[in-house]
Every structure is written in structure tokens, then in C-alpha cells.
Design a protein around this motif. Structure first.
Motif, PDB file in Angstrom:
ATOM      1  N   THR A  43       0.812  -1.215   0.000  1.00 29.74           N
ATOM      2  CA  THR A  43       0.000   0.000   0.000  1.00 29.74           C
ATOM      3  C   THR A  43       0.845   1.263   0.000  1.00 29.74           C
ATOM      4  OG1 THR A  43      -0.105   0.056   2.402  1.00 29.74           O
ATOM      5  CG2 THR A  43      -1.846  -1.172   1.247  1.00 29.74           C
ATOM      6  N   GLY A  44       2.136   1.124   0.333  1.00 32.30           N
ATOM      7  CA  GLY A  44       2.992   2.301   0.360  1.00 32.30           C
ATOM      8  C   GLY A  44       2.870   3.088   1.647  1.00 32.30           C
ATOM      9  N   THR A  45       2.128   2.561   2.609  1.00 34.61           N
ATOM     10  CA  THR A  45       1.970   3.261   3.877  1.00 34.61           C
ATOM     11  C   THR A  45       2.900   2.655   4.915  1.00 34.61           C
ATOM     12  OG1 THR A  45       0.187   1.792   4.568  1.00 34.61           O
ATOM     13  CG2 THR A  45      -0.457   3.809   3.417  1.00 34.61           C
ATOM     14  N   ASP A  46       3.153   3.388   5.982  1.00 36.90           N
ATOM     15  CA  ASP A  46       3.995   2.894   7.054  1.00 36.90           C
ATOM     16  C   ASP A  46       3.244   1.855   7.879  1.00 36.90           C
ATOM     17  OD1 ASP A  46       6.056   4.618   6.348  1.00 36.90           O
ATOM     18  OD2 ASP A  46       5.329   6.213   7.656  1.00 36.90           O
ATOM     19  N   SER A  47       3.956   0.854   8.322  1.00 35.27           N
ATOM     20  CA  SER A  47       3.364  -0.209   9.124  1.00 35.27           C
ATOM     21  C   SER A  47       3.346   0.201  10.595  1.00 35.27           C
ATOM     22  CB  SER A  47       4.175  -1.500   8.965  1.00 35.27           C
ATOM     23  OG  SER A  47       3.775  -2.441   9.932  1.00 35.27           O
ATOM     24  N   TYR A  48       2.172   0.281  11.164  1.00 34.33           N
ATOM     25  CA  TYR A  48       2.031   0.620  12.577  1.00 34.33           C
ATOM     26  C   TYR A  48       2.671  -0.467  13.433  1.00 34.33           C
ATOM     27  CZ  TYR A  48      -0.155   1.149  17.127  1.00 34.33           C
ATOM     28  OH  TYR A  48      -0.362   1.259  18.477  1.00 34.33           O
ATOM     29  N   ARG A  49       2.446  -1.729  13.079  1.00 36.30           N
ATOM     30  CA  ARG A  49       2.981  -2.846  13.857  1.00 36.30           C
ATOM     31  C   ARG A  49       4.504  -2.865  13.822  1.00 36.30           C
ATOM     32  NH1 ARG A  49      -0.059  -7.283  15.069  1.00 36.30           N
ATOM     33  NH2 ARG A  49       1.504  -8.711  14.290  1.00 36.30           N
ATOM     34  N   LEU A  50       5.086  -2.589  12.660  1.00 39.02           N
ATOM     35  CA  LEU A  50       6.541  -2.567  12.556  1.00 39.02           C
ATOM     36  C   LEU A  50       7.120  -1.429  13.389  1.00 39.02           C
ATOM     37  CD1 LEU A  50       9.162  -3.633  11.365  1.00 39.02           C
ATOM     38  CD2 LEU A  50       8.730  -2.213   9.340  1.00 39.02           C
ATOM     39  N   ALA A  51       6.496  -0.264  13.339  1.00 37.28           N
ATOM     40  CA  ALA A  51       6.962   0.876  14.130  1.00 37.28           C
ATOM     41  C   ALA A  51       6.893   0.573  15.622  1.00 37.28           C
ATOM     42  CB  ALA A  51       6.141   2.122  13.801  1.00 37.28           C
ATOM     43  N   GLN A  52       5.822  -0.069  16.060  1.00 38.77           N
ATOM     44  CA  GLN A  52       5.677  -0.414  17.468  1.00 38.77           C
ATOM     45  C   GLN A  52       6.713  -1.457  17.892  1.00 38.77           C
ATOM     46  OE1 GLN A  52       3.616   1.033  19.766  1.00 38.77           O
ATOM     47  NE2 GLN A  52       3.366   2.467  18.085  1.00 38.77           N
ATOM     48  N   ALA A  53       6.961  -2.446  17.042  1.00 40.85           N
ATOM     49  CA  ALA A  53       7.950  -3.479  17.351  1.00 40.85           C
ATOM     50  C   ALA A  53       9.350  -2.869  17.458  1.00 40.85           C
ATOM     51  CB  ALA A  53       7.924  -4.569  16.289  1.00 40.85           C
ATOM     52  N   ARG A  54       9.679  -1.952  16.556  1.00 39.80           N
ATOM     53  CA  ARG A  54      10.985  -1.302  16.612  1.00 39.80           C
ATOM     54  C   ARG A  54      11.120  -0.429  17.859  1.00 39.80           C
ATOM     55  NH1 ARG A  54      11.639   0.223  10.224  1.00 39.80           N
ATOM     56  NH2 ARG A  54      12.386  -1.825   9.580  1.00 39.80           N
ATOM     57  N   ALA A  55      10.048   0.261  18.227  1.00 43.62           N
ATOM     58  CA  ALA A  55      10.077   1.103  19.426  1.00 43.62           C
ATOM     59  C   ALA A  55      10.273   0.239  20.675  1.00 43.62           C
ATOM     60  CB  ALA A  55       8.791   1.913  19.534  1.00 43.62           C
ATOM     61  N   ARG A  56       9.588  -0.915  20.735  1.00 42.51           N
ATOM     62  CA  ARG A  56       9.765  -1.833  21.868  1.00 42.51           C
ATOM     63  C   ARG A  56      11.189  -2.359  21.919  1.00 42.51           C
ATOM     64  NH1 ARG A  56       4.763  -3.670  20.335  1.00 42.51           N
ATOM     65  NH2 ARG A  56       5.670  -5.435  19.246  1.00 42.51           N
ATOM     66  N   ALA A  57      11.742  -2.695  20.757  1.00 46.85           N
ATOM     67  CA  ALA A  57      13.112  -3.220  20.714  1.00 46.85           C
ATOM     68  C   ALA A  57      14.101  -2.162  21.195  1.00 46.85           C
ATOM     69  CB  ALA A  57      13.445  -3.681  19.296  1.00 46.85           C
ATOM     70  N   ARG A  58      13.909  -0.909  20.777  1.00 44.43           N
ATOM     71  CA  ARG A  58      14.791   0.168  21.242  1.00 44.43           C
ATOM     72  C   ARG A  58      14.656   0.363  22.735  1.00 44.43           C
ATOM     73  NH1 ARG A  58      13.153   2.629  16.414  1.00 44.43           N
ATOM     74  NH2 ARG A  58      11.556   3.789  17.514  1.00 44.43           N
ATOM     75  N   ALA A  59      13.434   0.326  23.245  1.00 48.98           N
ATOM     76  CA  ALA A  59      13.208   0.503  24.684  1.00 48.98           C
ATOM     77  C   ALA A  59      13.821  -0.641  25.473  1.00 48.98           C
ATOM     78  CB  ALA A  59      11.702   0.604  24.971  1.00 48.98           C
ATOM     79  N   ASN A  60      13.685  -1.857  24.976  1.00 48.53           N
ATOM     80  CA  ASN A  60      14.228  -3.023  25.661  1.00 48.53           C
ATOM     81  C   ASN A  60      15.759  -3.045  25.618  1.00 48.53           C
ATOM     82  OD1 ASN A  60      11.726  -3.954  26.419  1.00 48.53           O
ATOM     83  ND2 ASN A  60      11.531  -5.286  24.650  1.00 48.53           N
ATOM     84  N   SER A  61      16.353  -2.575  24.544  1.00 52.16           N
ATOM     85  CA  SER A  61      17.814  -2.591  24.446  1.00 52.16           C
ATOM     86  C   SER A  61      18.442  -1.564  25.382  1.00 52.16           C
ATOM     87  CB  SER A  61      18.274  -2.326  23.012  1.00 52.16           C
ATOM     88  OG  SER A  61      17.958  -1.008  22.621  1.00 52.16           O
ATOM     89  N   GLY A  62      17.699  -0.535  25.749  1.00 57.74           N
ATOM     90  CA  GLY A  62      18.199   0.472  26.682  1.00 57.74           C
ATOM     91  C   GLY A  62      18.133   0.020  28.122  1.00 57.74           C
ATOM     92  N   ARG A  63      17.390  -1.029  28.407  1.00 60.93           N
ATOM     93  CA  ARG A  63      17.222  -1.515  29.778  1.00 60.93           C
ATOM     94  C   ARG A  63      18.364  -2.404  30.243  1.00 60.93           C
ATOM     95  NH1 ARG A  63      10.860  -3.172  29.828  1.00 60.93           N
ATOM     96  NH2 ARG A  63      10.081  -1.130  29.252  1.00 60.93           N
ATOM     97  N   GLU A  64      19.092  -2.953  29.308  1.00 59.67           N
ATOM     98  CA  GLU A  64      20.140  -3.924  29.674  1.00 59.67           C
ATOM     99  C   GLU A  64      21.384  -3.253  30.160  1.00 59.67           C
ATOM    100  OE1 GLU A  64      20.750  -6.799  26.601  1.00 59.67           O
ATOM    101  OE2 GLU A  64      18.617  -6.844  26.182  1.00 59.67           O
TER     102      GLU A  64
END
Length: 64
Positions: A43-64
Motif C-alpha cells: 500500500t505504500g503506507t507505514d506499518s504501525y505494527r513494525l513501528a511499534q515493534a521497533r520502538a519496543r526493541a529500542r526501549a528493551n535494548s536500553g534496559r540492559e
């Protein structure tokens, strides 16, 4: 069906599959079977699920 409604429908189906089939391998196999031989439309639109998964991964990587 307008593209925006179709995208929303796909999002809801994927959320349903994630909640119903908690085993990621099983869920991937089901999606593979459902899409085999089908046409995937970008569709050429941004994936909400992908953006959320990347944000969670960034948040989780900062916790270690």
C-alpha cells in the motif's frame, strides 16, 4: 473496498492471529498457508505494527 479499510482489516486479522495462536511458528505457518499463491499488495503506507515493534526493541535494548 477502499485501501485504508483494507489495511485496517489486515491489521485486525493479524492482531487476532497473534492473540489466538501464541506460538509464533504456528502463526507464521498459518499466514504462509493463507497467502500461498495469493497476491500481496503493497500500500505504500507505514506499518504501525513494525513501528511499534521497533520502538519496543529500542526501549528493551536500553534496559540492559
Amino acid at each position: 473496498m477502499p485501501e485504508q479499510q483494507h489495511g485496517h482489516l489486515v491489521q485486525r486479522v493479524l492482531l487476532f492471529l497473534d492473540e489466538t495462536f501464541t506460538d509464533s511458528r504456528l502463526c507464521a505457518a498459518i499466514v504462509d498457508r493463507l497467502t500461498f499463491g495469493g497476491n500481496i499488495i503493497e500500500t505504500g503506507t507505514d506499518s504501525y505494527r513494525l513501528a511499534q515493534a521497533r520502538a519496543r526493541a529500542r526501549a528493551n535494548s536500553g534496559r540492559e
